[in-house]
Design a protein around this motif. Structure first.
Motif, PDB file in Angstrom:
ATOM      1  N   LEU A  97       0.778  -1.212   0.131  1.00  0.00           N
ATOM      2  CA  LEU A  97      -0.069   0.025   0.134  1.00  0.00           C
ATOM      3  C   LEU A  97       1.058   1.242  -0.013  1.00  0.00           C
ATOM      4  N   HIS A 100       3.254   5.548   2.994  1.00  0.00           N
ATOM      5  CA  HIS A 100       2.115   6.500   3.340  1.00  0.00           C
ATOM      6  C   HIS A 100       0.823   6.336   4.192  1.00  0.00           C
ATOM      7  N   GLN A 104      -2.378   7.441   8.564  1.00  0.00           N
ATOM      8  CA  GLN A 104      -3.512   8.083   7.890  1.00  0.00           C
ATOM      9  C   GLN A 104      -4.892   7.332   8.332  1.00  0.00           C
ATOM     10  N   ARG A 107      -9.373   4.566   5.727  1.00  0.00           N
ATOM     11  CA  ARG A 107     -10.005   4.686   4.353  1.00  0.00           C
ATOM     12  C   ARG A 107      -9.129   5.211   3.254  1.00  0.00           C
ATOM     13  N   VAL A 108      -7.734   5.716   3.717  1.00  0.00           N
ATOM     14  CA  VAL A 108      -6.895   6.040   2.704  1.00  0.00           C
ATOM     15  C   VAL A 108      -6.255   4.938   2.201  1.00  0.00           C
ATOM     16  N   ARG A 111     -10.101   1.817   0.101  1.00  0.00           N
ATOM     17  CA  ARG A 111     -11.389   2.724   0.105  1.00  0.00           C
ATOM     18  C   ARG A 111     -12.437   2.134  -0.545  1.00  0.00           C
ATOM     19  N   ILE A 116     -14.897  -0.457   3.739  1.00  0.00           N
ATOM     20  CA  ILE A 116     -15.395   0.712   4.642  1.00  0.00           C
ATOM     21  C   ILE A 116     -16.737   0.333   5.480  1.00  0.00           C
ATOM     22  N   ARG A 135      -6.077  -1.900 -10.590  1.00  0.00           N
ATOM     23  CA  ARG A 135      -7.609  -1.939 -10.979  1.00  0.00           C
ATOM     24  C   ARG A 135      -8.313  -3.245 -10.692  1.00  0.00           C
TER      25      ARG A 135
ATOM     26  N   THR B  22     -11.261   9.731   0.381  1.00  0.00           N
ATOM     27  CA  THR B  22     -10.947   8.596  -0.102  1.00  0.00           C
ATOM     28  C   THR B  22     -11.958   7.655   0.060  1.00  0.00           C
ATOM     29  N   VAL B 135      -9.305   7.238 -12.812  1.00  0.00           N
ATOM     30  CA  VAL B 135      -9.862   7.498 -11.749  1.00  0.00           C
ATOM     31  C   VAL B 135      -9.452   6.674 -10.450  1.00  0.00           C
ATOM     32  N   HIS B 136      -8.821   5.325 -10.931  1.00  0.00           N
ATOM     33  CA  HIS B 136      -8.407   4.705  -9.904  1.00  0.00           C
ATOM     34  C   HIS B 136      -7.023   5.185  -9.420  1.00  0.00           C
ATOM     35  N   LEU B 139      -6.941   8.498  -7.338  1.00  0.00           N
ATOM     36  CA  LEU B 139      -7.213   8.265  -5.893  1.00  0.00           C
ATOM     37  C   LEU B 139      -5.978   7.804  -5.330  1.00  0.00           C
ATOM     38  N   THR B 140      -5.299   6.742  -5.827  1.00  0.00           N
ATOM     39  CA  THR B 140      -4.143   6.248  -5.218  1.00  0.00           C
ATOM     40  C   THR B 140      -3.100   7.535  -5.126  1.00  0.00           C
ATOM     41  N   ALA B 143      -4.046   9.838  -2.290  1.00  0.00           N
ATOM     42  CA  ALA B 143      -3.783   8.915  -0.970  1.00  0.00           C
ATOM     43  C   ALA B 143      -2.241   9.043  -0.641  1.00  0.00           C
ATOM     44  N   ALA B 144      -1.432   8.948  -1.763  1.00  0.00           N
ATOM     45  CA  ALA B 144       0.051   8.691  -1.590  1.00  0.00           C
ATOM     46  C   ALA B 144       0.719  10.129  -1.540  1.00  0.00           C
ATOM     47  N   ARG B 145      -0.192  11.134  -1.787  1.00  0.00           N
ATOM     48  CA  ARG B 145       0.387  12.761  -2.162  1.00  0.00           C
ATOM     49  C   ARG B 145       1.422  12.628  -3.066  1.00  0.00           C
TER      50      ARG B 145
END
Lengths: 412, 223
Positions: A97, A100, A104, A107-108, A111, A116, A135, B22, B135-136, B139-140, B143-145
């Motif tokens: 993951l 990071h 956090q 949910r980060v 998601r 959730i 994906r 998220t 989109v995926h 968002l990742t 989350a990871a900036r």
């Protein structure tokens, strides 16, 4: 603990100095000694308090560091969540993951709505989610509540399993591809022959016709293999109960599987008489397929041993052993998959359909037997089929093939 | 990595804000995947569920709004914290739009007739794949900036636009040749349009992510 045994040297020294000062100040010696002894004793008595304090600290200090150590090297990604925040992620979770996620909101990290919803409930639970990292991946997210604010989240990859179920759907696509290849070469050669009959000399024509015949035979094999595969699969769950004398059947099927020109390479031996309940046609096909494989992939001229004996559990054991190049271990789990080939080119040249072992596997399963494939590179491959003997089944027999040789269930 | 703040409650607010974003992203992502799936397979039940689920996104968006306003009002964030909150506020709106477009795609599932023989339908999945991937990824990246991944998302919007143009041309010529299918084909035209908009919105989010992480806006190179 050993700290409590060390004497309070500094305190004892101060007491001794005090006694000496008392003497020098004119106090009588016995009084001074008495003071020194009482002082020292109080020092020793007050000592036992310390171990209690240490024990308390230990109990508190066990949580975080020890937990990190415990989960750090676990294979599956683990997260420790404290009030919705990720406080610890072990090495595989960080690799999966990213670093990071620590600190956090959980949910980060995960998601997917299903996950959730599951994490919002307070009990244990699990959810299958897709798109966790990439994906199309599939993961099982399980939550174990430690107490009312802390929980551990475990991630298990299910991508491979969902691939297996996808393999079922891919089957039709694969099969039609396999059928089309020989067909298109047949059509191509026939077209050339019929469109330019005068430009082709008889030698070339002969070559063309040979290819057409070979491809047509391959097509025939493929269709009959597909037929028997679907037949075996359709009856997968009803166990056949016709009594079958294995000895004669195995010997005959081994000879048939070899054909006239390769018959002398097959060496049949038996050790005892065996009768099982089964489907004679399918058992014959099983032996034929195994022998044919062994002859095809064994080195030319080397013998193939077919041996019928009793296994250590009293089952009938059919071993087919070749002296070939062997199979690399990474291929072993996939061998019973439909259309799986370790070397596609060679398999096609020798007329393989890629279905032989898949059929064998299904026949063995239908007979409640077990299938093992062992192979050593450079030495050869041994395929062992064990079938429960008639009437002497004393233990529940697993309906699946075993996986001892790294041979996993199907693929198709 | 943003360092800890002296006021711990502020830290918690920011973390919660990011969690909400998220979560919205997860919902929008699943809605899009589901809508494409429903469209291809003609699964009207799934489509209905997606339409119903869109409400959750709306609730979350208003929650994000309230929290962001509260943070600005109570904590008066500065520098990267302010950027974080502003970006969250904007991203929430855009993600909600992505959810709306997915809902819109799902709504059209029931309006396409004779789907098994409807050849233009085969053009859309590949386009949908690219948009869903965007989109995926965005968002990742959030989350990871990760500004690098955000830039990659911005770059792949060109692919979606190219797909849109070719799908558009294909559908129009299909309509000319088969006037009987015009109503279904027109629905697909809108679906393609929605997917294209989703790609644009993913790009917007990527720009916000880039902004929150670096303080700059990425250079707009397609004008």
């Amino acid at each position: 603990m050993h700290k409590s045994h060390t004497l309070p040297w500094a305190g004892l020294m101060i007491a001794a100095v005090a006694a000496v000062l008392l003497i020098s100040a004119g106090v009588v010696v016995p009084y001074a000694i008495a003071v020194w002894v009482v002082w020292s004793l109080t020092l020793l008595i007050s000592q036992p308090q310390e171990p209690l304090v240490i024990a308390d600290q230990r109990q508190e200090g066990i949580s975080r560091e020890n937990l990190i150590g415990m989960i750090e090297n676990a294979h599956s990604p683990l997260l420790l969540v404290d009030r919705k925040r990720v406080v610890i992620a072990n090495a595989s979770a960080r690799a999966l993951l990213g670093r990071h996620v620590i600190g956090q909101d959980v949910r980060v990290a995960i998601r997917h709505p299903r996950a959730i919803a599951m994490m919002n409930s307070d009990s244990h639970g699990e959810a299958i989610v897709s798109g966790l990292v990439r994906r199309k991946d599939v993961w099982r997210v399980s939550r174990f509540a430690v107490d009312d604010r802390t929980s551990v989240i475990e991630l298990v990859s299910k991508t491979a399993e969902s691939d297996v179920s996808r393999a079922h759907t891919d089957f039709v696509a694969n099969a039609s591809h396999e059928l089309r290849t020989p067909l298109s070469s047949i059509i191509g050669y026939v077209e050339t022959l019929s469109e330019h009959p005068d430009d082709i000399d008889s030698d070339t024509a002969k070559k063309f016709l040979d290819t057409i015949l070979r491809e047509a035979r391959r097509l025939q094999n493929l269709v009959s293999d597909l037929m028997s595969l679907s037949r075996v699969e359709a009856e997968k769950h009803d166990r056949p109960d016709e009594p079958v004398a294995l000895n004669a059947l195995v010997e005959r099927a081994a000879r048939e599987g070899a054909g006239l020109d390769r018959a002398e390479r097959v060496q049949y031996s038996q050790d005892g008489d065996f009768e099982v309940r089964g489907d004679p046609q399918q058992l014959e096909q099983l032996v034929r397929n195994l022998v044919d494989n062994a002859l095809k992939y064994g080195r030319a001229g080397t013998p193939v041993d077919v041996r019928l004996s009793e296994s250590s559990l009293g089952e009938a054991k059919i071993e087919v052993k070749d002296h070939g190049e062997g199979i690399a271990p990474e291929h072993l789990p996939h061998l019973t998959r439909r259309f799986y080939r370790t070397d596609p080119g060679r398999s096609r040249m020798s007329g393989g359909t890629g279905l032989g072992l898949a059929i064998v596997k299904h026949i063995v399963e239908r007979h409640h037997g077990r299938l093992d494939i062992e192979s050593e590179l450079g030495r050869g491959t041994t395929v062992t089929v064990r079938l429960p003997r008639d009437g002497i089944v004393k233990f529940p027999v697993p309906t699946q093939t075993t996986e001892t040789a790294g041979l996993s269930q199907e693929g198709g | 990595m943003i360092s800890e703040h002296t006021v711990k409650a502020f830290d918690e607010d920011i973390t919660r804000l990011r969690g909400l974003i998220t979560e919205m992203g997860g919902l929008a992502e699943t809605a899009l995947e589901g809508a494409l799936d429903a469209l291809i397979r003609g699964d009207e039940e799934l489509a209905e569920r997606i339409v119903a689920d869109d409400r959750k996104l709306d609730t979350l968006e208003s929650e994000v709004d309230r929290l962001a306003v509260k943070i600005i009002a109570l904590r008066a964030p500065m520098a990267d914290d302010l950027r974080e909150v502003i970006a969250a506020l904007k991203i929430a709106g855009v993600v909600e739009r992505i959810g709306d477009y997915s809902k819109n795609i799902a709504k059209r599932v029931g309006h396409i007739e004779g789907r098994t023989r409807f050849e233009p339908l085969t053009l859309l999945p590949a386009m949908g794949e690219v948009a869903a991937e965007m989109v995926h990824d965005v968002l990742t990246a959030y989350a990871a900036r990760d500004p690098a991944l955000a830039l990659e998302v911005i770059a792949s919007d060109k692919k979606v636009d190219a797909f849109y143009n070719s799908v558009f041309r294909n559908l129009v010529s299909h309509m000319v040749e088969n006037p009987a299918t015009i109503s279904s084909a027109a629905q697909l035209l809108f679906v393609a349009r929605n997917i294209e908009r989703i790609g644009d919105h993913a790009t917007n989010v990527a720009e916000m992510v880039y902004f929150a992480a670096t303080g700059d806006y990425p250079l707009d190179d397609d004008s």
